[in-house]
Scaffold this active site. Structure first.
Site, PDB file in Angstrom:
ATOM      1  N   HIS A 186     -20.548 -41.192  18.275  1.00 23.79           N
ATOM      2  CA  HIS A 186     -21.272 -42.089  19.191  1.00 23.79           C
ATOM      3  C   HIS A 186     -21.667 -43.401  18.501  1.00 23.79           C
ATOM      4  CE1 HIS A 186     -21.832 -38.430  21.596  1.00 23.79           C
ATOM      5  NE2 HIS A 186     -22.386 -39.128  22.544  1.00 23.79           N
ATOM      6  N   GLU A 198     -13.512 -38.953  32.549  1.00 22.85           N
ATOM      7  CA  GLU A 198     -13.186 -40.354  32.274  1.00 22.85           C
ATOM      8  C   GLU A 198     -11.752 -40.693  32.625  1.00 22.85           C
ATOM      9  OE1 GLU A 198     -14.880 -38.475  30.129  1.00 22.85           O
ATOM     10  OE2 GLU A 198     -16.771 -39.514  29.726  1.00 22.85           O
TER      11      GLU A 198
HETATM   12  C1  LIG Z   1     -16.299 -37.544  26.897  1.00 25.80           C
HETATM   13  C2  LIG Z   1     -17.755 -37.719  27.040  1.00 25.80           C
HETATM   14  N1  LIG Z   1     -18.228 -38.295  28.154  1.00 25.80           N
HETATM   15  C3  LIG Z   1     -19.553 -38.485  28.310  1.00 25.80           C
HETATM   16  C4  LIG Z   1     -20.429 -38.089  27.358  1.00 25.80           C
HETATM   17  C5  LIG Z   1     -21.916 -38.341  27.507  1.00 25.80           C
HETATM   18  N2  LIG Z   1     -22.614 -37.096  27.797  1.00 25.80           N
HETATM   19  C6  LIG Z   1     -23.151 -36.352  26.816  1.00 25.80           C
HETATM   20  S1  LIG Z   1     -23.810 -34.947  27.384  1.00 25.80           S
HETATM   21  C7  LIG Z   1     -23.379 -35.306  28.966  1.00 25.80           C
HETATM   22  C8  LIG Z   1     -23.719 -34.365  30.065  1.00 25.80           C
HETATM   23  C9  LIG Z   1     -23.177 -33.017  29.809  1.00 25.80           C
HETATM   24  O1  LIG Z   1     -23.512 -32.173  30.854  1.00 25.80           O
HETATM   25  P1  LIG Z   1     -23.177 -30.647  30.779  1.00 25.80           P
HETATM   26  O2  LIG Z   1     -21.755 -30.468  30.406  1.00 25.80           O
HETATM   27  O3  LIG Z   1     -23.618 -30.047  32.054  1.00 25.80           O
HETATM   28  O4  LIG Z   1     -24.036 -30.110  29.559  1.00 25.80           O
HETATM   29  P2  LIG Z   1     -25.629 -30.053  29.434  1.00 25.80           P
HETATM   30  O5  LIG Z   1     -26.065 -31.334  28.835  1.00 25.80           O
HETATM   31  O6  LIG Z   1     -26.200 -29.825  30.770  1.00 25.80           O
HETATM   32  O7  LIG Z   1     -25.870 -28.910  28.505  1.00 25.80           O
HETATM   33  C10 LIG Z   1     -22.734 -36.535  29.027  1.00 25.80           C
HETATM   34  C11 LIG Z   1     -22.243 -37.170  30.256  1.00 25.80           C
HETATM   35  C12 LIG Z   1     -19.894 -37.506  26.194  1.00 25.80           C
HETATM   36  N3  LIG Z   1     -20.687 -37.124  25.185  1.00 25.80           N
HETATM   37  N4  LIG Z   1     -18.559 -37.315  26.068  1.00 25.80           N
END
Ligand SMILES: Cc1ncc(C[n+]2csc(CCOP(=O)(O)OP(=O)(O)O)c2C)c(N)n1
Ligand SMILES: [Mg+2]
Lengths: 330, 339
Positions: B145, B76
Site C-alpha cells: 500500500h 477492479e
Molecule cells: C485489490 C484490493 N482492492 C481493494 C483493497 C482495499 N480494501 C482493503 S480491505 C477491503 C474490504 C474487504 O472486505 P472483506 O473482503 O469483506 O473483508 P473484511 O474487511 O470485512 O474482513 C478493501 C476494499 C485492497 N486491499 N485490495
C-alpha cells in the site's frame, strides 16, 4: 459431536487469546504506539479457531488484511506478532511486514495480505504441492465477503475443483466490505451457493458458533485430505471494530452494533460448555488470566525490543545492490 | 478578470475539481470502492459513508446521487474495465483504484484495453477516462500500500500520467485529465492530502505535459515529482543558506514528458539532480537522466545524480520506511557532489 476436553480448552484459549490481542492492539493503536493501520478480528474468532483446530503446522493457510486471528489460530507466537506490529527487529517478519503482511511460513501461515483476493491462487499452489508430493496436507483460504467478488477467488475455486486440490475456501461474511454491505456488493442471496458453479459443496455456517464451524470445517478438511477436492464454507459473523482503527463506522447504527454482542462467540462457548458441564468456570477463568498475562508480556517484550537498523531495508530482496552503490543511486 | 483564490487542501482541491466537472458535464461519473460508501444503507444513502478511504470524494454523492457516484464491489478488473467500455461509448468515467499497488489486479483492462484501443482501432475510438489512484510511502502502510509505481504506467504507450505536488496543480490537472480524450492516470500522494495552498475558484486547466519551475536558480537543476517536489524545495532552501542557488523543476506530468522545460533549465544551470520516490530501475528518474545525456549532453558540466528510493519494496518499520524515502539531506549531499 464429541470434542475432547483438551480440544475444548484449546478452542476457548485461542478465541480468548485472539480477543485479548485485538482489544490490546486497539488500545495501543489509539495511544499512538503502533505505526501504519490495523484491521481487527474481534467478533470473528470462532471462524479461525474452529477451522484451524483441524490443521497442524504442516497444513497451510492464506489470510487477509484482517489476519491476526488467523495467525493466532494457526499457532504463530503472539509475542513475535505483537513485536511485528511495533515494527521491531524481533518481530515475526523482522518488522518489515507489519500487521497487513504478518506471516510465519514455519507455521504454515502464508501471510496476511494487503491485496483483497491475493490469497486464493496461493492456497491453490499450496494444495498443488501437497497433491503433487502425495502428502495429506491441506490449504485453507480465509477471505472476506468483499473478496468473494474478486476474480482471483472465482478462478481459484474453479482451478481447485478441476484439479481436485486439497483446498478449503472459508468465506468470513461479516456483512460489510469496508462501508459497503454485502447485500449490495453480492448478487447472490448467499455466498455459499456459488459453490454450485464450481461443482463443490457449499455450506452456510453460523460463524459465531465455534462448534458449528468446527463441525463443518472438520468435514471439509477431511474431504480435502481424502483427495476429494475443495469445499466452500460461508461463515457469518460480525466485526466488532471498524473496518480499520480510525473508521467512524457511520454505516452501522448503535443498535446494530449492540445486537452483535448478543451472539458473542466467546460468551456462547462459555454458556454451552458450562451448561453441559463440559468445563468448569474456574478452568475458563484460569485461561482468561493466563491469556492476559501473556498479552502483557508480549507488549513488554515489544516495547523493549530494538528497531531494525535502517540498512535492513535493503536485505531479503531478490535483487540487491551493494551498499556502496546505494548512497544516491540505488 | 480577477479570479478569487482561497487556501484549500490538496484533498479539497481534488474534490472541487470533480464537483465542477460533474456539474459542467453530465457524462462525468465516478466509481470505485466506497467512493460514496454505505450503498443501500438507509441512513447514509443520501450523504454516503466514507467518501473514499481518505475522504477525498466526500459529499459528492449528496449532490450528484448514486447514479453518478457508484460504489463498486471489490472487482477492479470489472469496474476499471467498465470505465474503459463506458469511455469508448460516451461517458467520461473517473474510476478510483484505491492504492496504485492494486494495479496488478486490473492491469489488462488498463494496458491492453484502455491504452491500446484508439491505436488498434485505427484512431476511431476515444477513451476519455481517468484513473485516480493513491501513491507513496510515509503512512506505515507497508509493502502493498505504499509504492509509487507511476513509472510502470509512463512506460506504457497510450496512457497519460500526471502526479501533482500542490493543491493548485491537483485541481487544474484533474480538470484537464477529465476533459482529455485519452486515458489519464492521476496519481495522488497520500502524504499530500492535508497540505494546503492557494487555489482559484471556478474552473481552470493545468495543461497535461507541462512541467513547472517551482523555484528559479542558477547553480543546479533539481527535477522532482509529486511529494519529492517538496523534498527538493526543502533541500534548495538549505542549499540557499550556503549560497547555492538551486532551480526546482516539478515535472507534474510523466507522460507526456516536458523535455523542453527540463533541457532549458539544464542549459542554464549545467548540473542535474533527479529526485524520485519510485524504484530506480527503468524509472522516470532514469528516463530524465537519459534525456539529459541524449539531448542535453553539451549542457552537462557534471554527471547526473539520481536520488531515489532503493530498489526494494517499501518496508513497514518506521526507521526503515524513513530510510526508504529520499530525504532533503540526501538531495543536498547529491548537489554538493556536483559542485
Ligand atoms: C485489490 C484490493 N482492492 C481493494 C483493497 C482495499 N480494501 C482493503 S480491505 C477491503 C474490504 C474487504 O472486505 P472483506 O473482503 O469483506 O473483508 P473484511 O474487511 O470485512 O474482513 C478493501 C476494499 C485492497 N486491499 N485490495
Ligand atoms: Mg467483510
Amino acid at each position: 459431536m464429541e470434542i475432547p476436553r483438551e480440544r475444548l480448552l484449546w478452542l476457548y484459549e485461542r478465541m480468548v487469546l485472539i480477543r485479548a490481542f485485538e482489544d490490546r492492539v486497539a488500545q495501543l493503536f489509539a495511544a499512538g504506539k503502533l505505526p501504519g493501520f490495523v484491521h481487527l478480528y474481534a467478533g470473528e474468532e470462532a471462524i479461525a479457531v474452529g477451522v484451524c483446530a483441524h490443521l497442524t503446522d504442516r497444513d497451510f493457510i492464506t489470510s487477509t488484511h484482517r489476519g491476526h486471528g488467523h495467525c493466532i489460530a494457526k499457532g504463530v507466537d503472539v509475542r513475535a506478532m505483537m513485536t511485528e506490529l511495533y515494527g521491531k527487529a524481533t518481530g515475526v517478519c523482522k518488522g518489515k511486514g507489519g500487521s497487513m503482511h504478518i506471516a510465519d511460513v514455519d507455521k504454515g501461515m502464508l501471510g496476511a495480505n494487503g491485496i483483497v483476493g491475493g490469497g486464493p491462487p496461493i492456497a491453490c499452489g499450496a494444495g498443488l504441492t501437497a497433491k503433487t508430493l502425495g502428502t495429506d496436507q491441506v490449504a485453507v483460504y480465509f477471505f472476506g465477503d468483499g473478496a468473494a467478488e474478486q476474480g482471483t477467488t472465482h478462478e481459484a475455486m474453479n482451478l481447485a475443483a478441476i484439479w481436485k486440490l486439497p483446498v478449503v475456501f472459508v468465506c468470513e461474511n461479516n456483512l460489510y466490505a469496508e462501508s459497503t454491505p454485502w447485500t449490495y456488493h453480492c448478487a447472490a442471496p448467499d455466498i455459499a451457493s456459488r459453490a454450485a458453479a464450481y461443482d463443490m459443496p457449499g455450506v452456510l455456517v453460523d460463524g459465531t458458533d465455534v462448534f458449528a464451524v468446527y463441525e463443518a470445517a472438520g468435514e471439509a478438511i477431511a474431504r480435502a485430505r481424502r483427495g476429494e477436492g475443495p469445499t466452500l464454507l460461508e461463515c457469518r459473523a460480525f466485526r466488532y471494530y471498524g473496518h480499520f482503527q480510525g473508521d467512524a463506522v457511520t454505516y452501522r447504527t448503535p443498535e446494530e452494533e449492540a445486537s452483535y454482542r448478543q451472539r458473542d462467540p466467546i460468551q456462547r462457548f462459555r454458556q454451552a460448555v458450562l451448561s453441559q458441564g463440559l468445563l468448569g468456570e474456574d478452568e475458563l477463568d484460569a485461561v482468561d488470566a493466563a491469556v492476559k498475562d501473556r498479552i502483557e508480556e508480549a507488549v513488554r517484550f515489544a516495547e523493549t525490543s530494538p528497531y531494525p537498523p535502517p540498512e535492513e531495508c535493503l536485505t531479503d530482496v531478490y535483487v540487491s545492490y551493494p551498499v556502496e552503490q546505494l548512497a544516491f543511486r540505488h | 478578470m480577477v479570479v478569487a483564490t482561497r487556501v484549500l487542501s490538496y484533498r479539497q482541491a481534488i474534490n472541487e475539481a470533480l464537483r465542477l466537472e460533474m456539474r459542467r458535464d453530465p457524462t462525468v461519473i465516478l466509481m470505485g470502492e466506497d467512493v460514496a460508501g454505505g450503498a443501500t444503507v438507509e441512513h447514509v444513502e443520501q450523504e454516503g459513508a466514507w467518501g473514499g478511504p481518505l475522504g477525498v470524494t466526500k459529499s459528492l454523492v449528496s449532490e450528484f446521487g448514486r447514479r453518478r457516484v457508484l460504489d463498486t464491489p471489490i472487482s477492479e478488473a470489472a469496474f476499471i474495465g467498465a470505465a474503459v467500455g463506458a469511455a469508448v461509448t460516451g461517458l467520461r468515467p473517473v474510476a478510483e483504484l484505491m492504492f496504485v499497488d492494486f494495479f496488478g489486479v486490473c492491469m489488462d483492462q488498463i494496458f491492453n484495453q484502455g491504452a491500446k484501443l484508439r491505436y488498434m482501432f485505427g484512431g476511431k475510438a476515444k477513451v476519455p477516462m481517468v484513473i485516480r489512484t493513491m501513491i507513496g510511502a510515509g503512512f506505515g502502510a507497508a509493502g502493498q500500500h505504499s509504492g509509487c509505481h507511476y513509472s510502470v504506467f509512463a512506460h506504457m504507450p497510450g496512457l497519460k500520467a500526471v502526479a501533482p505536488a500542490t493543491p493548485y496543480d491537483a485541481k487544474g490537472l484533474l480538470i484537464a485529465a477529465i476533459r482529455d480524450d485519452d486515458p489519464v492516470l492521476f496519481f495522488e500522494h497520500k502524504m499530500l492530502y492535508d497540505t494546503t495552498g492557494e487555489v482559484p475558484e471556478g474552473d481552470y486547466v493545468v495543461p497535461i505535459g507541462k512541467a513547472d519551475v517551482k523555484r528559479e536558480g542558477n547553480d543546479v537543476t533539481i527535477v522532482a515529482i509529486s511529494r519529492m517536489v517538496h523534498v527538493a524545495l526543502e533541500a534548495a532552501a538549505r542549499l540557499a543558506a550556503d549560497g547555492i542557488d538551486a532551480e526546482v523543476v516539478d515535472l507534474r506530468s510523466l507522460s507526456p514528458l516536458d523535455e523542453e522545460t527540463v533541457l532549458r533549465s539544464l542549459a542554464k544551470t549545467r548540473r542535474l539532480v533527479v529526485v524520485d520516490e519510485d524504484n530506480p530501475r527503468c524509472s522516470i528518474a532514469a528516463d530524465i537522466a537519459a534525456l539529459a545525456v541524449d539531448k542535453g549532453f553539451d549542457s552537462l558540466d557534471a554527471p547526473v545524480k539520481l536520488v531515489t528510493a532503493p530498489h526494494t519494496p517499501v518496508p513497514f518499520s518506521p526507521p526503515l520506511e524513513q530510510y526508504y524515502v529520499p530525504s532533503p539531506e540526501r538531495v543536498v549531499a547529491a548537489v554538493r557532489e556536483l559542485l
